[in-house]
Scaffold this motif. Structure first.
Motif, short mmCIF file in Angstrom:
data_model
loop_
_atom_site.label_atom_id
_atom_site.label_comp_id
_atom_site.label_asym_id
_atom_site.label_seq_id
_atom_site.Cartn_x
_atom_site.Cartn_y
_atom_site.Cartn_z
N VAL A 1 -2.69 1.26 10.04
CA VAL A 1 -3.45 2.50 10.23
C VAL A 1 -2.76 3.66 9.51
CG1 VAL A 1 -4.25 4.18 11.93
CG2 VAL A 1 -4.45 1.73 12.40
N VAL A 2 -1.45 3.73 9.64
CA VAL A 2 -0.68 4.80 8.97
C VAL A 2 -0.85 4.72 7.46
CG1 VAL A 2 1.62 5.76 8.62
CG2 VAL A 2 1.01 4.80 10.85
N ALA A 3 -0.75 3.49 6.92
CA ALA A 3 -0.86 3.31 5.46
C ALA A 3 -2.25 3.70 4.96
CB ALA A 3 -0.55 1.86 5.10
N ILE B 1 -2.24 -5.83 12.47
CA ILE B 1 -2.30 -4.82 11.41
C ILE B 1 -1.92 -3.45 11.96
CG2 ILE B 1 -3.85 -3.62 9.82
CD1 ILE B 1 -5.43 -6.27 9.60
N ALA B 2 -2.44 -3.12 13.15
CA ALA B 2 -2.13 -1.82 13.75
C ALA B 2 -0.64 -1.71 14.07
CB ALA B 2 -2.97 -1.61 15.01
N ILE C 1 0.84 -1.21 0.00
CA ILE C 1 0.00 0.00 0.00
C ILE C 1 0.87 1.25 0.00
CG2 ILE C 1 -1.64 1.35 1.37
CD1 ILE C 1 -2.88 -1.26 2.32
N ASN C 2 1.89 1.25 0.83
CA ASN C 2 2.77 2.42 0.93
C ASN C 2 3.53 2.72 -0.36
OD1 ASN C 2 2.22 3.22 3.60
ND2 ASN C 2 3.61 1.67 4.43
N LYS D 1 -2.76 7.35 4.87
CA LYS D 1 -2.01 7.89 3.73
C LYS D 1 -2.89 7.83 2.47
CE LYS D 1 2.17 7.10 0.97
NZ LYS D 1 3.35 6.22 0.75
N VAL D 2 -3.63 6.74 2.31
CA VAL D 2 -4.57 6.62 1.19
C VAL D 2 -5.63 7.71 1.28
CG1 VAL D 2 -6.35 5.15 0.16
CG2 VAL D 2 -4.18 4.14 0.89
N CYS D 3 -6.15 7.93 2.50
CA CYS D 3 -7.25 8.89 2.69
C CYS D 3 -6.81 10.35 2.57
CB CYS D 3 -7.90 8.67 4.06
SG CYS D 3 -8.81 7.13 4.19
#
Length: 548
Positions: free
Chosen positions: A251-253, A245-246, A215-216, A256-258
């Motif tokens: 959450v950071v990734a 996942i957290a 994702i990043n 970043k999308v949002c």
């Protein structure tokens, strides 16, 4: 160590294979989820299906472990409908994990029943499944770490030990010897479960790390959509995976999308995934670290975003302000953006085009009224009571007890403020609260029945609080609220035998009786109002309905 301990140990990583959550983790919003398809089969058909998951060298072991005769407990065996897809390590881990954790649980059950033949055959089958998982994952994944290799070795050693000791138990007839061996089997089973949990956690962590890196690094909308979808699917496997996942930067990734305009069409999916991750403390902490609340406020207040995007942002707000999660109460950054968020949520309630959108927005508002007392005053200033009560007459927006539960929660929390009473009278709200005292489930499902109980209880609480104002109390008496409260107290079926509803109704009835005692018959006054509350409660909770 008893056999009950093994069940806890094997799921310490914690794939909740038998009861996966639905599309959301929100306590007040039960949406049904999807499960792996299961089927009931006889032992021969099960063996044939298992061949899809076994390597060739294991086929004879599996065949020998399956009884040909139809035993009572074999009829309830479940298997996966098909094996993992080729080259899909995540699905392989999840499906194999389900099979192995199920086998471990069942071995513990058979061990408690001293069904030694079944314990041994299932132990052999467990060894096959464990060997297959290790072999198949090594084939489809990247190079294994030294730590994983060590745990794989320990796991297989314990599997062999379990098979060997259960085989010896079949030859023992002395009960005292068998009892001591049973304790050894139980301890071996528990240790095996721990090794399995550790191995599964390591493997899933590696796969999550790969997804987050993808994702990043991606600027391709299709790759990001697919990867985010995979991450969301993982969140539905339970809280332990959400923690992984957290911790691994999910959450950071996702935020970043949002924050990228080029990914606007992916905002709803990313936000829904974030709402699921934030059911755990690690997720909320990561959200605060990356100024996630500010990002949510920006999305909610930006009308250029689609309704679906703003609804999913409301779902994240509802999750991180949930009163059922103690760690959300320390979300300091929320207070800075609260006025913007509350204003946007009321607007979303007012303009909602569907019941689900209204439900998400009202759930967020309901949780915020628990989160901070300033929110209640802000809601009154923004005419929230008028917006909510008007929505109750719109079946397109308010059509389920779950939604009415959110509305009456807001009203109950607002009713502690003096100004609320006049707003309720002005908007004809007493009649609506009266109607909520008669909330009935349509389907009879446990979730809907519980929601109806909450609506009745909170409606009675709201009525009791508002009846401090004589005008509200007189209006309630005029609408025959006292008669309905008496019915709920005296008839267990009307309140689904709920003690919480009973206490709330007794309190509301006593408040109204103080204003209008002539509205009660002598028997009602003597039994429901005059005694101590606890005495009236005991009388009504033990009361048998009269069918005369």
């Amino acid at each position: 160590m008893g056999h009950d301990c093994c069940g806890q140990a094997l799921l310490q990583i914690g794939i909740n294979m038998m009861a996966l959550p639905g599309g959301r983790h929100l306590d007040a919003i039960p949406l049904p989820g999807q499960r792996v398809h299961l089927m009931q089969v006889d032992s021969v058909q099960r063996w044939m299906e298992d061949l899809k998951l076994m390597t060739e060298c294991e086929c004879m072991c599996v065949l020998q472990a399956k009884p040909i005769s139809l035993e009572e407990d074999t009829q309830s065996d479940v298997i996966l409908a098909g094996g993992p897809g080729p080259g899909d390590p995540l699905q392989l881990l999840l499906k194999r994990g389900w099979v192995i954790s199920t086998e471990l649980r069942r071995i513990g059950q058979k061990l408690a029943q001293d069904r030694w033949a079944r314990v041994h055959s299932m132990s052999v089958r467990l060894t096959c499944h464990a060997r297959s998982m290790v072999s198949e994952y090594s084939t489809v994944s990247r190079s294994s770490s030294q730590e994983m290799g060590q745990i794989e070795k320990l796991l297989m050693e314990k599997c062999s030990e379990l098979s060997a000791i259960t085989e010896r138990c079949l030859q023992v007839e002395n009960e005292h010897v068998l009892k001591s061996m049973k304790a050894c089997v139980s301890e071996t089973l528990s240790t095996l479960g721990q090794h399995f949990g550790q191995l599964l956690e390591l493997a899933l962590t590696r796969e999550v790390q790969a997804l987050v890196r993808k994702i990043n690094a991606s600027d391709n909308i299709y790759i990001t959509e697919s990867t985010t979808g995979n991450l969301f699917s993982l969140t539905q496997e339970g809280a332990p995976l959400c923690r992984i996942i957290a911790k691994e930067g999910g959450v950071v990734a996702l935020f970043k999308v949002c924050r990228q305009d080029s990914f606007r069409c992916l905002y709803p999916q990313a936000l829904r995934t974030l709402a699921s991750i934030c059911c755990v403390e690690e997720g909320v902490h990561q959200l605060e670290k990356v100024d996630g609340v500010l990002c949510l406020a920006d999305i909610l207040t930006d009308d250029s975003h689609s309704e679906a995007t703003r609804a999913e942002a409301a779902a994240v707000v509802a999750q991180v302000t949930s009163p059922h999660l103690p760690f959300t109460q320390h979300l300091g950054s929320f207070l800075e953006s609260m006025e913007e968020i509350v204003t946007a949520l009321i607007k979303l309630c007012q303009e909602a085009s569907s019941g689900e959108v209204f439900l998400l927005a009202s759930a967020a508002l309901a949780n915020i009224t628990f989160f901070d007392t300033m929110a209640c005053e802000l809601l009154l200033q923004l005419n929230a009571i008028r917006v909510l009560l008007e929505a109750c007459s719109d079946k397109q927006r308010v059509d389920t007890p779950y939604t009415r539960d959110q509305i009456v929660t807001i009203l109950a929390n607002l009713s502690v403020l003096e100004q609320c009473a006049s707003d309720i009278i002005q908007e004809n709200g007493v009649q609506l609260i009266m109607g909520m005292l008669s909330e009935k489930p349509r389907s009879g499902t446990p979730a809907e029945v519980a929601a109806c109980e909450r609506v009745q209880q909170k409606a009675a609480v709201t009525l009791a609080r508002l009846s401090r104002d004589p005008e509200v109390a007189r209006e309630a008496v005029r609408l025959s609220c006292m008669s309905r409260l008496i019915e709920l107290c005296r008839s267990p079926s009307e309140r689904n035998s709920s003690d919480a509803v009973l206490v709330a109704c007794l309190a509301a009835l006593r408040r109204l009786a103080g204003v209008c005692p002539e509205g009660l018959q002598d028997s009602d006054f003597q039994q429901l109002v005059q005694p101590r509350l606890v005495d009236s409660f005991l009388l009504c909770s033990n009361m048998e309905e009269s069918f005369v």
